[in-house]
Every structure is written in C-alpha cells, then in structure tokens.
Design a protein around this motif. Sequence first.
Motif, PDB file in Angstrom:
ATOM      1  N   ALA A  43       0.869  -1.326  -0.057  1.00  0.00           N
ATOM      2  CA  ALA A  43       0.069   0.030   0.149  1.00  0.00           C
ATOM      3  C   ALA A  43       0.879   1.274   0.107  1.00  0.00           C
ATOM      4  O   ALA A  43       1.684   1.275   0.664  1.00  0.00           O
ATOM      5  CB  ALA A  43      -0.945   0.057   1.162  1.00  0.00           C
ATOM      6  N   ASP A  44       0.476   2.228  -0.800  1.00  0.00           N
ATOM      7  CA  ASP A  44       1.346   3.569  -0.743  1.00  0.00           C
ATOM      8  C   ASP A  44       1.544   4.009   0.501  1.00  0.00           C
ATOM      9  O   ASP A  44       2.604   4.486   0.973  1.00  0.00           O
ATOM     10  CB  ASP A  44       0.683   4.423  -1.755  1.00  0.00           C
ATOM     11  CG  ASP A  44       0.781   3.915  -3.132  1.00  0.00           C
ATOM     12  OD1 ASP A  44       1.464   3.297  -3.577  1.00  0.00           O
ATOM     13  OD2 ASP A  44      -0.281   4.519  -4.106  1.00  0.00           O
ATOM     14  N   ALA A  45       0.060   4.204   1.300  1.00  0.00           N
ATOM     15  CA  ALA A  45       0.462   5.030   2.787  1.00  0.00           C
ATOM     16  C   ALA A  45       1.228   4.081   3.746  1.00  0.00           C
ATOM     17  O   ALA A  45       2.013   4.646   4.455  1.00  0.00           O
ATOM     18  CB  ALA A  45      -0.781   5.154   3.317  1.00  0.00           C
ATOM     19  N   VAL A  83      -2.722 -10.422   1.583  1.00  0.00           N
ATOM     20  CA  VAL A  83      -3.717  -9.467   2.366  1.00  0.00           C
ATOM     21  C   VAL A  83      -3.036  -8.913   3.228  1.00  0.00           C
ATOM     22  O   VAL A  83      -3.066  -7.619   3.255  1.00  0.00           O
ATOM     23  CB  VAL A  83      -4.675 -10.234   2.941  1.00  0.00           C
ATOM     24  CG1 VAL A  83      -5.728  -9.413   3.954  1.00  0.00           C
ATOM     25  CG2 VAL A  83      -5.713 -11.044   1.898  1.00  0.00           C
ATOM     26  N   PHE A  84      -1.980  -9.533   4.032  1.00  0.00           N
ATOM     27  CA  PHE A  84      -1.131  -8.822   5.332  1.00  0.00           C
ATOM     28  C   PHE A  84      -0.443  -7.817   4.508  1.00  0.00           C
ATOM     29  O   PHE A  84      -0.155  -6.813   5.133  1.00  0.00           O
ATOM     30  CB  PHE A  84      -0.301  -9.887   6.074  1.00  0.00           C
ATOM     31  CG  PHE A  84      -1.101 -10.761   6.975  1.00  0.00           C
ATOM     32  CD1 PHE A  84      -2.648 -10.315   7.124  1.00  0.00           C
ATOM     33  CD2 PHE A  84      -0.802 -11.946   7.163  1.00  0.00           C
ATOM     34  CE1 PHE A  84      -3.185 -11.300   7.862  1.00  0.00           C
ATOM     35  CE2 PHE A  84      -1.389 -12.772   7.840  1.00  0.00           C
ATOM     36  CZ  PHE A  84      -2.544 -12.692   8.223  1.00  0.00           C
ATOM     37  N   SER A  85       0.351  -7.897   3.306  1.00  0.00           N
ATOM     38  CA  SER A  85       1.185  -7.036   2.731  1.00  0.00           C
ATOM     39  C   SER A  85       0.531  -5.630   2.507  1.00  0.00           C
ATOM     40  O   SER A  85       1.327  -4.633   2.175  1.00  0.00           O
ATOM     41  CB  SER A  85       1.958  -7.683   1.746  1.00  0.00           C
ATOM     42  OG  SER A  85       0.859  -7.833   0.622  1.00  0.00           O
ATOM     43  N   GLN A  86      -0.706  -5.691   2.371  1.00  0.00           N
ATOM     44  CA  GLN A  86      -1.423  -4.372   2.086  1.00  0.00           C
ATOM     45  C   GLN A  86      -1.358  -3.553   3.197  1.00  0.00           C
ATOM     46  O   GLN A  86      -1.788  -2.247   3.271  1.00  0.00           O
ATOM     47  CB  GLN A  86      -2.767  -4.626   1.679  1.00  0.00           C
ATOM     48  CG  GLN A  86      -2.888  -5.456   0.338  1.00  0.00           C
ATOM     49  CD  GLN A  86      -4.547  -6.039   0.138  1.00  0.00           C
ATOM     50  OE1 GLN A  86      -5.517  -5.397   0.619  1.00  0.00           O
ATOM     51  NE2 GLN A  86      -4.723  -7.093  -0.874  1.00  0.00           N
ATOM     52  N   ARG A  87      -0.752  -3.862   4.475  1.00  0.00           N
ATOM     53  CA  ARG A  87      -0.926  -3.222   5.622  1.00  0.00           C
ATOM     54  C   ARG A  87       0.389  -3.188   6.370  1.00  0.00           C
ATOM     55  O   ARG A  87       0.880  -2.376   7.120  1.00  0.00           O
ATOM     56  CB  ARG A  87      -1.888  -3.860   6.613  1.00  0.00           C
ATOM     57  CG  ARG A  87      -3.333  -3.457   6.328  1.00  0.00           C
ATOM     58  CD  ARG A  87      -4.227  -4.894   6.774  1.00  0.00           C
ATOM     59  NE  ARG A  87      -5.683  -4.519   6.152  1.00  0.00           N
ATOM     60  CZ  ARG A  87      -5.909  -4.344   5.112  1.00  0.00           C
ATOM     61  NH1 ARG A  87      -5.355  -5.279   4.119  1.00  0.00           N
ATOM     62  NH2 ARG A  87      -7.052  -4.414   4.600  1.00  0.00           N
ATOM     63  N   LEU A 293      -8.593 -12.352   7.281  1.00  0.00           N
ATOM     64  CA  LEU A 293      -7.264 -11.847   7.185  1.00  0.00           C
ATOM     65  C   LEU A 293      -7.226 -10.462   7.142  1.00  0.00           C
ATOM     66  O   LEU A 293      -6.126  -9.815   7.942  1.00  0.00           O
ATOM     67  CB  LEU A 293      -6.803 -12.427   5.833  1.00  0.00           C
ATOM     68  CG  LEU A 293      -6.739 -13.899   5.873  1.00  0.00           C
ATOM     69  CD1 LEU A 293      -6.258 -14.288   4.288  1.00  0.00           C
ATOM     70  CD2 LEU A 293      -5.556 -14.532   6.904  1.00  0.00           C
ATOM     71  N   THR A 294      -7.992  -9.740   6.602  1.00  0.00           N
ATOM     72  CA  THR A 294      -8.059  -8.274   6.605  1.00  0.00           C
ATOM     73  C   THR A 294      -8.101  -7.796   7.952  1.00  0.00           C
ATOM     74  O   THR A 294      -7.317  -6.843   8.815  1.00  0.00           O
ATOM     75  CB  THR A 294      -9.204  -7.796   5.525  1.00  0.00           C
ATOM     76  OG1 THR A 294      -8.862  -8.129   4.373  1.00  0.00           O
ATOM     77  CG2 THR A 294      -9.317  -6.072   5.789  1.00  0.00           C
TER      78      THR A 294
END
Length: 303
Positions: A43-45, A83-87, A293-294
């Motif tokens: 994710a960018d942020a 999913v985790f890598s988005q955070r 997971l999210t």
Amino acid sequence: MSSVSEGRFRSSSVSLITPGPLRTTLRTDDGVRIEAVYEPCTADAGAAAETSFDGTATGTAIVVAHGFTGSVDRPAVRRAAEVFSQRAAVITFSFRGHGGSGGRSTVGDREVLDLAAAVEWARALGHRRIVTVGFSMGGSVVLRHGALYTGRSTIGGRAGRTGGEREGRVGARTGAHADAVVAVSAPARWYYRGTAPMRRLHWLVTRPLGRLVGRYGFGTRIDRDDWDPVPLSPTGAAGLIAPAPLLIVHGDRDPYFPLDHPRMLADAAGEGAELWLERGMGHAENAADESLLTRIGDWAVAR
C-alpha cells in the motif's frame, strides 16, 4: 522473486528500490536451514509508514507461521501474505521438514527456533515492530515463542519449569522476540485426540507408515523421536505472553479443535488476550477468508 545468497540474514535494511519479494535461506540456532520470503508493504500509505527518509524499513512486519504440512509456497499461505502485505511488510517461511527447508518436523517443538530465526531476520532488515501470526501448529508455535522470547532482560537462562518443563525465557539480546502475537486455530493442549482429524494426524506422526505418507503424500518429513522433554503447553505459554498483546482466533466449525481450546487459551492468558470466535469458519489458513485476514492485519498494525 529475486535470489539471495544463503546466510543468517540478508542485510540490515531494505531499500525503496527493492521491486518485490526477496527469498533467502536462514539458519536456526540448531543449524537447520529454513527457506524464507520477505515482501514489502504494497500500500502507498503503508509503504511510506514502513520506511524512513533514507529508504530503510522501520515499521511493522508480520511474520506468518503456517500449519502442519504447509509451506511458504502453499496457496493459502500466499493468500494470507498478499492480504497482510497491504498493511505491513510480511515474512513467510517453511518450518523445518516442510517445503524447501531442511531438517525434520517435530510438530511444534523445535519449530520455535525456526520462528525465532524469521523474527530475528525481520529485525535485521530494519523493522522495529514484529507481529507473529500462526495457524494451527504455527499457532502453538507463536504462543510458545511469545512466552519464551520476551524482549526483556534474560530470565534465568535455561531455568526449569513446573511439570517437567525445561525451557527458559530468552532475553532481548537475540532480537528474536515478537511485539504482538496472533494464534489462529491453535490447540490448547498437547496430545489431543478428541476428533477424527486429530486421530489421523497422530497416526501420521507416530507410525512408520504414517511418516511415509507424510513424506510422499504431503511433502512433510517428520522426525520419529518423541518429545524429550515435553514442550511448554499452549495454555502455559498463553499465560506468559503479557504484556505483549495476544489475539486468539478460532472457527466454530473447526474439525480439529473444538471451542474449548480457544476458551482455555483465553482463560489462561487472562486480560492480556482478545478472543474472536468466527461463525462458520473451519480450520487454520485454508479456512481464513480475505475478510478475516484483513481484520487480523488491521489488528496487527494497530496494536
């Protein structure tokens, strides 16, 4: 994936120019080679939060511990990592005896050394905060790891414990401690045979023919020796994790471990644990959908 030469750790930082996942081989304290993959936050942020002004990884990393017969490249593990890598940044690895890792599976005993090596690698890469997320056997491993690797000063070296337990807590000098722990579909006690799937698993682990099936049918090389000594129990470990936050997640349709298991873990942990009982969920990473997971990923970065 880019190839990384074998070593204890790859490097002390991850540059912003890193285009994607990095694969390496770690070496545990008892000399077993463990395959591992690092994936930066997508994710960018999140990416901005995970790096300092000079491009060094600084924020949260989630280390995923798979279940028995899993591996770093299994679809369910890859789905969780995505999913985790988005955070946060994510490290996945194969326990000993699984996938491309060396050694033989001890079904939750010496696997704590595999997890410790992966957590230590995350810190060597520059991450300041590590959350371990374990599924089934991996859930029991993250509990015990959270109890034994404290992040504080060493307590008693290899001091004894009640019930024949010989393990001692390990201080922060190793850098292998977790800052928060998530156990999904974890057992509360060893040697449980109360369900048909667990009776089949015990046959797989304890019988010579079963170990052959494990090796050639499931790609899992299983150690033939009994535990000596018996590791610290999951409930015993759950009570030692505080003050680190602990999340216990369990499905109400888990065919392996009924709901008394997560409730026993939560009771043992006391006020230091949060318990999620998931309606309609089965067992471990294969049953964890994107929504769950999210929520786990959100919990991990918020604690």
